[in-house]
Design an enzyme around this catalytic site. Sequence first.
Site, PDB file in Angstrom:
ATOM      1  N   SER A 190      -2.912   0.846  -1.113  1.00 41.95           N
ATOM      2  CA  SER A 190      -2.854   1.585  -2.380  1.00 41.95           C
ATOM      3  C   SER A 190      -1.508   1.354  -3.043  1.00 41.95           C
ATOM      4  CB  SER A 190      -3.039   3.081  -2.097  1.00 41.95           C
ATOM      5  OG  SER A 190      -2.706   3.866  -3.215  1.00 41.95           O
TER       6      SER A 190
ATOM      7  N   TYR B 265       1.471  10.041   2.251  1.00 41.51           N
ATOM      8  CA  TYR B 265       0.399   9.102   1.929  1.00 41.51           C
ATOM      9  C   TYR B 265       0.966   7.696   1.742  1.00 41.51           C
ATOM     10  CZ  TYR B 265      -3.503   6.958  -0.623  1.00 41.51           C
ATOM     11  OH  TYR B 265      -4.517   6.117  -1.029  1.00 41.51           O
TER      12      TYR B 265
END
Length: 319
Positions: free
Chosen positions: A160, A186
């Site tokens: 990501s 994350y």
Amino acid sequence: MPLISTRFDATSTAADVVAGHDLSGRRAIVTGGGSGIGVETVRALASAGAEVTIAVRDPEQGARAAKNIAGTTGSTTVRVARLDLLDLDSVAAIVADWDGPLDLLINNAGVMALPQLTLTDHGWETQFATNHLGHFALTVGLHDALAAAPDGARIVSVSSTGHLASPVHFEDIHVAQRAYDPWQAYGQSKTANVLLAVEATRRWADDGIVANALMPGGIMTNLQRHVSADVIEGWEKAQREGTVTFKTPEQGAATTLVAAVAPEFATGGHYLEDCNEAPTVADDARVRSGVRQWALDADNARRLWEVSEEHLARHHQGD
């Protein structure tokens, strides 16, 4: 070296990428293949003739997805296996049950931006444990199956742009010594996804195994279930204003399929976005795309592999 490019772009779909590919006889595992871009990845592979195993925490969800895919593709070779990435015994079970070669391992499942610090029974931060350690255990466990693929095997790590937010904090991976931030945690796990591809390629290329990582694009799926309403509203406003463009799940899966089947990516250690190799950007650059130097760094990749092995060893010792 010039960046690797293909004829596909941000608007391409998974179906566009697999068009013309005959994957008959190829075997694939897609983690998190029951929803979002995962199910579209499975659909595209199945439509091209591959035998695909949907590895999901909820087998009933996987079965519904398999039935839907069979209805849209006519495939009768989509299977379902239970996989809970936080349960390493579950990971070991799917490895033990696998028989024969494996051509494609697509590490797609993930969790995003848990609002509060949560730890596993081993004291591991949940996003790092799910997004990286579970996939690391699965990948290492399936090495021999991947090495047995007659025409070579590929590993695909779905990362990501979140990786831009954080390197792996080797001295405090599980956020014991610093304030918890959902997006930093994350980001660390998504950097780990890229580093896994780098080191797996270094270690296993001679075995016929290569690995690449990718950013699928902004897609609204179940992955955002923990993201606050305020953040979602901000994203939607940015889309209306034209500063952010969301993809459909079919478009999001396209970059995964490029990494999985495109001949241009028969080598490993690359990071893709919008179906092409992304440029490397400085660790301190203020950017929204590209791949940080810290995510491709060979020393970081080697260190993460060793640290991950240590985590798994402590698990097996019951620590």
